[in-house]
Design an enzyme around this catalytic site. Structure first.
Site, PDB file in Angstrom:
ATOM      1  CG  ASP A  74     -13.022   0.902  -8.391  1.00 44.99           C
ATOM      2  OD1 ASP A  74     -14.033   0.274  -8.772  1.00 44.99           O
ATOM      3  OD2 ASP A  74     -13.052   1.776  -7.507  1.00 44.99           O
ATOM      4  CD  GLU A  86      -2.511   1.779   0.332  1.00 45.83           C
ATOM      5  OE1 GLU A  86      -2.513   2.994   0.054  1.00 45.83           O
ATOM      6  OE2 GLU A  86      -3.160   0.924  -0.306  1.00 45.83           O
ATOM      7  NE  ARG A 111     -19.175   9.719  -1.228  1.00 46.71           N
ATOM      8  CZ  ARG A 111     -19.890   8.619  -1.430  1.00 46.71           C
ATOM      9  NH1 ARG A 111     -20.742   8.222  -0.510  1.00 46.71           N
ATOM     10  NH2 ARG A 111     -19.742   7.914  -2.524  1.00 46.71           N
TER      11      ARG A 111
END
Length: 435
Positions: free
Chosen positions: A302, A38, A186
């Site tokens: 994705d 990550e 959002r």
């Protein structure tokens, strides 16, 4: 516990998002050695609300993460369908619980539930601050920023919509992102902001989502975190150049201007949002990729099938990818079977994921109708939902719900592997739910 893999693999997962950690959990439970790489120096609590559809929840329940989601999530019993002006209720769409409950949660709570279960396993390791710069497809290795080389038997690219590995897998072909013309705001409100207002309290208290629809715009809103927070997602025409990233800060002034004249209760909620707490990004549709696999490197989530948000399946399809990979990579008898396993993964997942991907355009059209005959006919259908069950909003359509929610990605993968290893045609031998 799942049956252990016959040939345990050394798996590198690039990206520690929902899809990547779901893959680590699915594979780790079956005895593979998994290293997740990550880029971020730490996992942050970012994002807002997310819908956990039954096809995803069932998998996470099997993998031990269901209890945590039930503790923090909210059940949605139905959806109120509202016209944008004058608080007009067009109809209510009950959730079909035949396939399980529909939960809505904070994205961070979903992510944490998966991360916690994955890292309980001694054979799953998360490396933060580990940025992948390159991939060697012949050697099945990744090169990290700084030069470190990490070897694997198989590499799973779960590095998101801006995947660096996708372009390397595709080589001469490319990922085509097509702007929809829409952008999304959002925002989140707290219970304390809403609870003392008799008009707003039902929104945070009830087990209900609310959909507002108007010309070229729509909104979906629902409570999360045991009704302690209220999530609002607002689609509208794109007015300026925006990034395709849901972490970019938007303008409260622009948001209020876009929804001026809408339901006064909605406008009241939007006015409560603190300046700086508005996120905004553009929505793009993506054409199906030419391929998902190169060598022993596979794309997932994705990175290969980014979804528009209209049927709430982006995370669910990434988790389905993880489930499929867990089954097929654990079914091989030796590492020489890896190409067949990855081919089976593509055969099992590509058609389904891309079909779900394609539903967004039709749903958007129905939600964004301008005032006129088509809009009147759509609203008539909403008003008669309790009679004939025909729902122009595909998220609430019974036929679409069956296709989306009844699917068992692990069972489908088992059938796909059986077909692949017996030489049978995938198309002929594996029944697929039809729309």
């Amino acid at each position: 516990m799942d049956a252990l893999a016959q040939a345990p693999l050394n798996v590198v997962v690039v990206g520690a998002g929902i899809g990547g950690m779901a893959a680590a959990l699915s594979l780790g439970r079956r005895g593979h050695s998994v290293t997740v790489l990550e880029t971020a120096p730490k996992l942050l609590e970012i994002g807002a609300g997310i819908q956990v559809a039954p096809n995803m929840f069932r998998l996470l329940e099997r993998w031990g993460a269901g209890e945590a989601l039930r503790k923090t999530g909210c059940v949605v019993r139905d959806v109120s369908l509202l016209r944008y002006e004058r608080q007009k209720l067009l109809g209510r769409s009950p959730m079909n619980t035949q396939y399980g409950q529909q939960y809505v949660v904070h994205r961070a709570d979903l992510h944490n539930a998966i991360v916690d279960k994955a890292l309980e396993l001694p054979n799953v390791r998360l490396r933060l601050n580990a940025t992948v710069d390159d991939v060697d497809f012949d050697q099945t290795t990744v090169v990290l920023k700084g030069g470190e080389v990490v070897a694997a038997d198989v590499i799973l690219a779960a590095d998101g919509i801006k995947s660096i590995i996708r372009g390397k897998v595709l080589q001469d072909s490319e990922d085509v992102a097509i702007p929809t013309g829409d952008a999304v705001f959002r925002v989140m409100l707290t219970r304390d902001q809403m609870v003392d207002d008799p008009e707003l309290r039902p929104f945070i208290d009830e087990e209900r989502a609310t959909r507002w629809m108007g010309p070229n715009r729509h909104i979906i809103a629902y409570p999360v975190r045991n009704h302690q927070m209220y999530n609002i997602v607002l689609a509208h025409p794109q007015r300026k150049d925006l990034d395709e990233s849901w972490t970019a800060v938007g303008s409260k002034k622009s948001m209020l201007e876009e929804y001026a004249g809408w339901d006064p209760r909605l406008v009241k909620m939007l006015d409560m949002v603190p300046e700086g707490d508005v996120l905004e990004w553009k929505l793009c549709s993506h054409l199906p990729l030419a391929k998902w696999v190169r060598g022993n490197v596979a794309l997932m989530g994705d990175a290969c099938h980014p979804m528009l948000p209209y049927v709430a399946q982006g995370a669910a399809q990434a988790v389905e990818d993880a489930a499929c990979l867990g089954v097929v990579l654990s079914s091989i008898r030796s590492k020489s079977d890896l190409p067949l396993a990855l081919k089976t993964y593509v055969q099992a997942r590509k058609t389904r994921a891309e079909r779900v991907q394609s539903t967004g355009t039709e749903t958007r059209t129905q939600l964004h109708l301008v005032d006129g005959e088509e809009q009147i006919e759509r609203d008539r259908k909403f008003a008669s939902l309790s009679v004939d069950g025909v729902n122009p909003d595909q998220w609430g359509d019974p036929k679409m719900q069956e296709y989306l929610w009844a699917w068992d990605a692990e069972e489908d993968a088992r059938q796909a592997w059986q077909a692949a290893t017996s030489g049978l045609s995938m198309v002929e031998e594996i029944p697929q739910a039809k729309l």
